[in-house]
Design an enzyme around this catalytic site. Sequence first.
Site, PDB file in Angstrom:
ATOM      1  N   ASP A 162       1.120  -1.214   0.001  1.00 52.52           N
ATOM      2  CA  ASP A 162      -0.069   0.186  -0.299  1.00 52.52           C
ATOM      3  C   ASP A 162       1.271   0.966  -0.478  1.00 52.52           C
ATOM      4  O   ASP A 162       2.080   1.351   0.247  1.00 52.52           O
ATOM      5  CB  ASP A 162      -0.641  -0.281   1.033  1.00 52.52           C
ATOM      6  CG  ASP A 162      -1.944   0.399   1.111  1.00 52.52           C
ATOM      7  OD1 ASP A 162      -2.666   1.610  -0.129  1.00 52.52           O
ATOM      8  OD2 ASP A 162      -3.039   0.775   1.982  1.00 52.52           O
ATOM      9  N   ARG A 177      -9.189  13.727   2.919  1.00 60.26           N
ATOM     10  CA  ARG A 177      -9.073  13.012   4.517  1.00 60.26           C
ATOM     11  C   ARG A 177     -10.542  13.029   4.732  1.00 60.26           C
ATOM     12  O   ARG A 177     -11.131  12.887   5.766  1.00 60.26           O
ATOM     13  CB  ARG A 177      -8.046  13.548   5.915  1.00 60.26           C
ATOM     14  CG  ARG A 177      -6.935  13.793   5.609  1.00 60.26           C
ATOM     15  CD  ARG A 177      -6.637  11.699   4.931  1.00 60.26           C
ATOM     16  NE  ARG A 177      -6.507  11.887   3.360  1.00 60.26           N
ATOM     17  CZ  ARG A 177      -6.357  10.899   2.454  1.00 60.26           C
ATOM     18  NH1 ARG A 177      -6.360   9.687   3.761  1.00 60.26           N
ATOM     19  NH2 ARG A 177      -6.591  10.811   1.515  1.00 60.26           N
TER      20      ARG A 177
HETATM   21  P1  ATP Z   1      -6.570   7.188   0.086  1.00 57.16           P
HETATM   22  O1  ATP Z   1      -5.645   7.234  -1.330  1.00 57.16           O
HETATM   23  O2  ATP Z   1      -6.895   8.267   1.138  1.00 57.16           O
HETATM   24  O3  ATP Z   1      -5.323   6.142   1.331  1.00 57.16           O
HETATM   25  P2  ATP Z   1      -7.855   4.581  -0.370  1.00 57.16           P
HETATM   26  O4  ATP Z   1      -7.679   4.430  -1.881  1.00 57.16           O
HETATM   27  O5  ATP Z   1      -6.399   3.410   0.095  1.00 57.16           O
HETATM   28  O6  ATP Z   1      -7.538   5.943   0.000  1.00 57.16           O
HETATM   29  P3  ATP Z   1      -9.684   3.554   0.775  1.00 57.16           P
HETATM   30  O7  ATP Z   1      -9.771   4.047   2.236  1.00 57.16           O
HETATM   31  O8  ATP Z   1      -9.879   1.963   0.196  1.00 57.16           O
HETATM   32  O9  ATP Z   1      -9.455   4.650  -0.390  1.00 57.16           O
HETATM   33  O10 ATP Z   1     -11.538   3.644   1.112  1.00 57.16           O
HETATM   34  C1  ATP Z   1     -11.770   4.593   1.057  1.00 57.16           C
HETATM   35  C2  ATP Z   1     -12.999   4.679   2.019  1.00 57.16           C
HETATM   36  O11 ATP Z   1     -14.428   4.554   1.252  1.00 57.16           O
HETATM   37  C3  ATP Z   1     -13.462   4.070   3.369  1.00 57.16           C
HETATM   38  O12 ATP Z   1     -14.636   4.500   4.023  1.00 57.16           O
HETATM   39  C4  ATP Z   1     -13.726   2.226   2.138  1.00 57.16           C
HETATM   40  O13 ATP Z   1     -14.456   1.887   2.936  1.00 57.16           O
HETATM   41  C5  ATP Z   1     -15.109   3.168   1.013  1.00 57.16           C
HETATM   42  N1  ATP Z   1     -15.013   2.832  -0.001  1.00 57.16           N
HETATM   43  C6  ATP Z   1     -14.150   2.139  -0.924  1.00 57.16           C
HETATM   44  N2  ATP Z   1     -15.179   1.565  -1.704  1.00 57.16           N
HETATM   45  C7  ATP Z   1     -16.264   1.316  -1.653  1.00 57.16           C
HETATM   46  C8  ATP Z   1     -17.378   0.911  -2.359  1.00 57.16           C
HETATM   47  N3  ATP Z   1     -17.000   0.773  -3.324  1.00 57.16           N
HETATM   48  N4  ATP Z   1     -18.494   0.730  -1.286  1.00 57.16           N
HETATM   49  C9  ATP Z   1     -18.841   1.498  -0.522  1.00 57.16           C
HETATM   50  N5  ATP Z   1     -17.753   1.974  -0.083  1.00 57.16           N
HETATM   51  C10 ATP Z   1     -16.094   1.843  -0.406  1.00 57.16           C
HETATM   52 MG    MG Z   2      -5.507   3.761   1.442  1.00 59.84          MG
END
Ligand code: ATP
Ligand code: MG
Length: 711
Positions: free
Chosen positions: A217, A596
């Site tokens: 990650d 955020r």
């Molecule tokens: P960052 O770049 O900030 O690390 P990220 O891309 O890793 O963000 P996540 O933290 O995995 O994003 O997801 C952001 C939010 O959206 C989380 O609360 C996650 O549970 C929710 N989420 C992601 N995909 C879905 C989906 N398909 N349906 C509903 N909620 C989702």
């Molecule tokens: Mg993330």
Amino acid sequence: MDLVAGLNDEQRNAVIAPPENQLILAGAGSGKTRVLVHRIAWIIQQMHVSPQQILAVTFTNKAAKEMKTRIEALLNVDTRSLWIGTFHGLAYRFLKLHFERVKLPRNFTIIDADDQLRMVKRLMNTLNVDTERWPPKEVVAYINGNKEEGIRSSYIQRQGFQSNDMYIDLYQAYEEACQQAGVVDFAELLLRTLELFRDHKEIREHYQERFRFVLVDEFQDTNAIQYAWLRQLSGKGNAMTAVGDDDQSIYGWRGARVENIHAFEQDLAPANMYRLEQNYRSTKIILKAANAVIANNSERLGKELWSDGDEGNKILLYAAFNERDEAKYIVERIKEAIKEGKRPIDLAILYRSNAQSRVLEEALLQESLPYRIYGGQRFYDRLEIKNAMAYLRLARSTQDDTAFERIINVPPRGIGAKTVEQIRYHAREQGSSMWESAITLAGTGLSSRAANSVKSFVQLIESFHVLIEQVELHELIDHVIEKSTLLIYHQNEKGGKGEERAENLAELVSAAKVFEADENKFDEFIDAAALDAGDTQADEYESAVQLMTLHSAKGLEFPYVWLAGVERNIFPHRMSAEDPGRLEEERRLCYVGITRAEEQLTISYAETRRLHGREDFNGPSPFLKEIPTECIEEVRLKTEIRRPASPMFTPSSENLPKGIKLGARVYHDHFGEGVILDIEGADARTRVQISFDWEGTKWLMLSHANLTPIE
Ligand code: ATP
Ligand code: MG
């Protein structure tokens, strides 16, 4: 449990992809981390891979813990055998297993940055190396820099110049000393592990076979050695998944290389690239603001996030009168939110640099709101602040042995551990303070070098003691951090820390200025700081408001976010404003900050700010102009904010004596004529700031100042 039920098509494809290398490049909140978690669960459940055969790298230990919990929730399996951790944490695990191969003792220990520096200094002393010419901090930076590039001292070509070769010699001597002592610094953890893989084919291949899946990650923030390390683990047909966002690369200053994304494409030829564009975290308005800001960067792989969530509330923008007004405003809103039933843990205050937390902490403490500083230390717990406070404490009372021990050789003045031990022993024997023993032993018992150092230390502290009664508290602190050379000492620390430590010290001067209005300030100030550093901080399980720097907030999300101090010279950091590359990194940090927030984002800045011991009129950050105006609702029109806003800072004018108002000319018996610049507090605690024609600017208690207005 259906592992792909809550995923969109692109996410699902990434989760169920065959065991091949893959790259997931996507913006904030698009579910990258979620995909990683689901993919691990999928691999275990659908591909029947044992958890032992999976290795996942996260950016923080907190993220690793979170990931395990989420996998357990999805699968109901024991995740203890999963290898999930940070690069450092995993390296430690590899080295513990193969300590013999890498020629470490079984019980090798990790030393932190402070220990490392101390070790280098000790070494230089033993070798009689001039620490003025080769500052120990630079030696440490040199060692770490090379280790992070995978370079041992024996690989470095000698040039025949003494100045250069000395670094190589010291690097080598340090390597030997660490080896001898069985200790391993942070950079060494990574390098040793790299060597373990690189030099031992059977071990490398064993792990390539064992770890059929490697997942990373926050890939955009890996540095050279971390990437090399991952490369070693790739082979034997295993599958590597890298997840990242070039727009969130914020550790360039610490050696992270966004280019690793391109290297990954070239070296590992990912079978699939996934781009996630739907954001699930934030409202449409928040997202629009984030997209607009990051669009100003030129070096981007380019992607646009969208959301089909709610439009949401506008971003609130609060132009505070000064930094305390800003803190007060934020804390008031937080109080309201909690009263409405919101959980403190869902509320976060983010800021650019650690020194900014002090004012916010004070406002939270005043309202008895539980808070936690994540990924950083509370102001009065910080090393440099503790050092400065120890000088003040010793100046107050020479009986304070803890303070004495803390600073007797900080900054280094040639009083070694042996001398300190001698003093400690003598004090114990005589039942005296260490201070008294030091003086006695300086007369007879210590080496002449140590005796001289002790004598000048005693003089230094005595000179501070005399000043306690004579000068203003902030002047005293200013004087102490300078004359003790603490400021310069911390300033010169390498690795990005020095700047911040110096800022914190200057911030202590600011803290003292605010304190000065009170009588008996010196004692109170010291004790207040000690209390502050005590245990008022919420413990881990209590729901607490979260405070952290933008860097620490990476990967996290909060329903309500306050982004404080969005001002020119602070954010972007004044060191970065001139350099286009660094400015873009600051903008990515701004993008991280905005994204955020889930439901409500509030941005604030102060028109005047006392930070790092100075009063600045920075004005709003240029990043604010990059947010479309239709996304923003100003909490109050800027033009009205000529005066402090909250009741705490706004004495109602009826209560002020006639002729006492902003801009009024007044006469003071002692300081002469001046102009009123600021008024704070109420009733008996009203204070005025006056710029005197001859005496400079001072804060005075109105009730004692006996001012006469002049027409
Ligand atoms: P960052 O770049 O900030 O690390 P990220 O891309 O890793 O963000 P996540 O933290 O995995 O994003 O997801 C952001 C939010 O959206 C989380 O609360 C996650 O549970 C929710 N989420 C992601 N995909 C879905 C989906 N398909 N349906 C509903 N909620 C989702
Ligand atoms: Mg993330």
